[in-house]
Design a protein around this motif. Structure first.
Motif, PDB file in Angstrom:
ATOM      1  N   SER A 184      30.666  33.429  28.514  1.00  0.00           N
ATOM      2  CA  SER A 184      31.542  34.519  28.063  1.00  0.00           C
ATOM      3  C   SER A 184      32.900  33.983  27.643  1.00  0.00           C
ATOM      4  CB  SER A 184      31.685  35.544  29.185  1.00  0.00           C
ATOM      5  OG  SER A 184      32.591  36.561  28.831  1.00  0.00           O
ATOM      6  N   VAL A 185      33.447  33.036  28.420  1.00  0.00           N
ATOM      7  CA  VAL A 185      34.752  32.471  28.073  1.00  0.00           C
ATOM      8  C   VAL A 185      34.670  31.688  26.775  1.00  0.00           C
ATOM      9  CG1 VAL A 185      36.489  30.785  28.804  1.00  0.00           C
ATOM     10  CG2 VAL A 185      35.583  32.435  30.450  1.00  0.00           C
ATOM     11  N   GLU A 186      33.608  30.888  26.632  1.00  0.00           N
ATOM     12  CA  GLU A 186      33.451  30.116  25.403  1.00  0.00           C
ATOM     13  C   GLU A 186      33.334  31.039  24.192  1.00  0.00           C
ATOM     14  OE1 GLU A 186      31.200  26.094  27.068  1.00  0.00           O
ATOM     15  OE2 GLU A 186      30.003  27.828  26.390  1.00  0.00           O
ATOM     16  N   SER A 203      38.916  25.419  34.193  1.00  0.00           N
ATOM     17  CA  SER A 203      38.801  25.784  35.614  1.00  0.00           C
ATOM     18  C   SER A 203      37.348  26.074  35.985  1.00  0.00           C
ATOM     19  CB  SER A 203      39.681  27.005  35.901  1.00  0.00           C
ATOM     20  OG  SER A 203      39.509  27.443  37.234  1.00  0.00           O
ATOM     21  N   LEU A 204      36.651  26.838  35.114  1.00  0.00           N
ATOM     22  CA  LEU A 204      35.260  27.179  35.390  1.00  0.00           C
ATOM     23  C   LEU A 204      34.349  25.955  35.295  1.00  0.00           C
ATOM     24  CD1 LEU A 204      35.044  30.562  33.449  1.00  0.00           C
ATOM     25  CD2 LEU A 204      35.081  30.252  35.933  1.00  0.00           C
ATOM     26  N   SER A 413      41.765  36.946  35.347  1.00  0.00           N
ATOM     27  CA  SER A 413      41.653  35.649  34.678  1.00  0.00           C
ATOM     28  C   SER A 413      40.468  34.863  35.235  1.00  0.00           C
ATOM     29  CB  SER A 413      42.947  34.848  34.876  1.00  0.00           C
ATOM     30  OG  SER A 413      43.161  34.609  36.268  1.00  0.00           O
ATOM     31  N   ALA A 414      40.052  33.875  34.438  1.00  0.00           N
ATOM     32  CA  ALA A 414      38.887  33.077  34.829  1.00  0.00           C
ATOM     33  C   ALA A 414      39.174  32.208  36.042  1.00  0.00           C
ATOM     34  CB  ALA A 414      38.436  32.214  33.659  1.00  0.00           C
ATOM     35  N   ASP A 415      40.427  31.757  36.210  1.00  0.00           N
ATOM     36  CA  ASP A 415      40.717  30.914  37.373  1.00  0.00           C
ATOM     37  C   ASP A 415      40.571  31.707  38.666  1.00  0.00           C
ATOM     38  OD1 ASP A 415      42.881  32.489  36.731  1.00  0.00           O
ATOM     39  OD2 ASP A 415      44.362  31.045  37.448  1.00  0.00           O
ATOM     40  N   LYS A 416      40.834  33.009  38.600  1.00  0.00           N
ATOM     41  CA  LYS A 416      40.611  33.842  39.791  1.00  0.00           C
ATOM     42  C   LYS A 416      39.108  33.976  40.076  1.00  0.00           C
ATOM     43  CE  LYS A 416      44.969  34.745  40.405  1.00  0.00           C
ATOM     44  NZ  LYS A 416      45.688  34.211  41.587  1.00  0.00           N
ATOM     45  N   VAL A 417      38.326  34.061  38.986  1.00  0.00           N
ATOM     46  CA  VAL A 417      36.866  34.096  39.160  1.00  0.00           C
ATOM     47  C   VAL A 417      36.386  32.799  39.808  1.00  0.00           C
ATOM     48  CG1 VAL A 417      34.659  34.172  37.963  1.00  0.00           C
ATOM     49  CG2 VAL A 417      36.534  35.670  37.233  1.00  0.00           C
ATOM     50  N   ALA A 418      36.909  31.661  39.331  1.00  0.00           N
ATOM     51  CA  ALA A 418      36.514  30.369  39.893  1.00  0.00           C
ATOM     52  C   ALA A 418      36.875  30.288  41.366  1.00  0.00           C
ATOM     53  CB  ALA A 418      37.172  29.238  39.108  1.00  0.00           C
ATOM     54  N   ASP A 419      38.077  30.785  41.705  1.00  0.00           N
ATOM     55  CA  ASP A 419      38.493  30.778  43.113  1.00  0.00           C
ATOM     56  C   ASP A 419      37.556  31.637  43.966  1.00  0.00           C
ATOM     57  OD1 ASP A 419      40.578  29.081  42.667  1.00  0.00           O
ATOM     58  OD2 ASP A 419      42.093  30.667  42.475  1.00  0.00           O
ATOM     59  N   ALA A 420      37.207  32.804  43.454  1.00  0.00           N
ATOM     60  CA  ALA A 420      36.334  33.692  44.208  1.00  0.00           C
ATOM     61  C   ALA A 420      34.953  33.072  44.396  1.00  0.00           C
ATOM     62  CB  ALA A 420      36.217  35.042  43.497  1.00  0.00           C
TER      63      ALA A 420
END
Length: 453
Positions: A184-186, A203-204, A413-420
């Motif tokens: 999705s990010v790409e 980050s992902l 943001s995606a970095d929050k997704v990565a953290d979760a």
């Protein structure tokens, strides 16, 4: 014709069945333990060691029975012509004096034997027999300890496989979720929608690399654990073995107080049985070494037979020809064979070994309760930890799901997704590992207390 057709039909059916893949063997933990106990070569080795100890005890006890010593040979003796008197002629006064002259050779057959039974050994046979029985009990304790080790190893392989499999399935699911997010990010970056940044992708991708490492490791542990289970159960590495449990679950916490577990360990643990057997054997050995300084009283029959064809047989009751004659008689006697300095040294050595074993028992009596208490504390800690981690993992999952939803809505943001995702992975994998640790803590408690199940 009908018989021929039936034969062909049966053969075709047989070939079809042979071509079908074999069904996998599915076992639960208890079945795996029983299979391991029946197949483990280490147990079979210990069983033969016990049989060898029994044979030694039978050998000691056999020393109280009849024993035979015999020696027979064929040799040469000097040939003698004539009888007892000079020139072979009876004179009544002058015996022969040519005993040192060589007049030829004669065959000589010799046999001597003794059939003896000990009557009284001052306790040698009884004490050595007790020592041998103690050795048998000691080897039985080693066998029981080996069986306990086999049960523990089987549980470790079984629970280890479940943990690795559950971890691998979970991580692969997380890989799928993470890959969807990266895709999705790409797509956002390619379409320049402004909803994602390049740093989000980095980050992902970092999280993806770390996650891939743990997936590979869990697959390796899963295979190793299953192969270990196959070897332990005797199924063989090429067998198609499956476990019955769908996932790892914490076993029940022991419903026995710590003090009772410690008392049970001092009473039932194989090592304590071995110590008691060793002490009995050492005490008997000290007594046996002391008895070695005393003689043996015996009764029996002894005899001797000699025959030389080229010598006349003498029947004189006062004169005996060692090459021609014999005799047999019942006897009662006493045999004494001891070196006082050596016997005393052997007694001192046996006494020192007994005292060393007494000190070892004292250490065991103090150390075993501590060892049980340590295992109990670890089991309690991991029992409570896995319960709290289950709640933490559930919360982390809800956090991840909410973050993914917010990211899809464009408000996270995606970095929050990565953290979760990373926190959920950490919490869930820690939960699975802690359940495995707890189950093995309980298995260790069972082994330390002498429980075999």
């Amino acid at each position: 014709m009908k018989l021929n057709a039936l034969t062909h039909t049966l053969m075709a059916a047989g070939l079809l069945l042979a071509a079908l893949p074999g069904q996998a063997e599915t076992v639960n933990l208890q079945q795996a333990v029983q299979m391991s106990l029946a197949a483990d070569p280490r147990i079979k080795e210990r069983e033969q060691v016990v049989e060898a100890a029994r044979g030694m005890m039978q050998e000691v006890q056999g020393n109280a029975g009849w024993r035979v010593t015999a020696n027979a040979f064929v040799g040469l003796a000097p040939q003698v012509e004539g009888g007892f008197y000079q020139n072979g002629v009876y004179s009544g006064t002058t015996p022969r004096t040519d005993g040192d002259e060589f007049n030829g050779l004669s065959d000589w057959t010799h046999l001597d034997f003794a059939l003896i039974k000990p009557l009284y050994t001052f306790g040698k046979v009884e004490r050595y027999g007790e020592a041998a029985q103690g050795n048998v009990d000691l080897k039985r304790g080693e066998l029981r300890q080996t069986r306990g080790d086999t049960v523990y190893d089987t549980k470790r392989a079984y629970f280890g496989y479940l943990t690795a499999r559950d971890t691998r399935v979970f991580l692969e699911d997380m890989q799928g979720r993470l890959n969807q997010t990266i895709t999705s990010v790409e797509r956002n970056l390619k379409e320049e929608t402004g909803e994602s940044r390049q740093s989000d992708l980095y980050s992902l991708q970092t999280a993806k690399g770390l996650l891939a490492k743990y997936v590979h490791q869990s697959r390796a542990v899963e295979k190793i654990s299953l192969d270990g289970l196959k070897v332990l159960t005797g199924a063989g590495l090429n067998a198609d073995l499956q476990v019955a449990d769908s996932r790892i679950e914490p076993v029940a916490f022991p419903q026995i107080d710590l003090a009772d577990l410690q008392a049970r360990a001092l009473q039932d643990r194989p090592e304590m049985e071995q110590l008691e057997a060793g002490l009995r054997a050492r005490r008997a050995l000290v007594a046996a070494k002391k008895a070695d300084r005393m003689p043996d009283v015996y009764a029996g029959v002894i005899g001797q037979f000699n025959y030389a064809s080229q010598r006349d047989r003498l029947d004189n009751p006062y004169i005996n020809d060692p090459f021609n004659g014999g005799g047999l008689t019942p006897v009662v006697g006493m045999k004494w064979d001891t070196v006082f300095g050596v016997s005393s040294a052997r007694v001192n050595q046996a006494q020192a070994e007994l005292e060393a074993l007494n000190h070892k028992k004292a250490f065991a009596v103090a150390g075993i309760p501590f060892e049980v208490g340590e295992a109990y504390a670890n089991a309690r800690a991991n029992h409570d930890a896995q319960r709290d981690l289950a709640e933490g993992a559930a919360a982390a999952r809800r956090w991840m799901v909410a973050t993914l939803a917010d990211f899809s809505a464009g408000i996270e943001s995606a970095d929050k997704v990565a953290d979760a995702i990373k926190n959920y992975v950490l919490a869930q994998t820690e939960y699975l590992r802690t359940v495995n640790d707890y189950n093995m803590n309980v298995a260790q408690l069972a082994r330390l207390t002498g429980e075999l199940n």
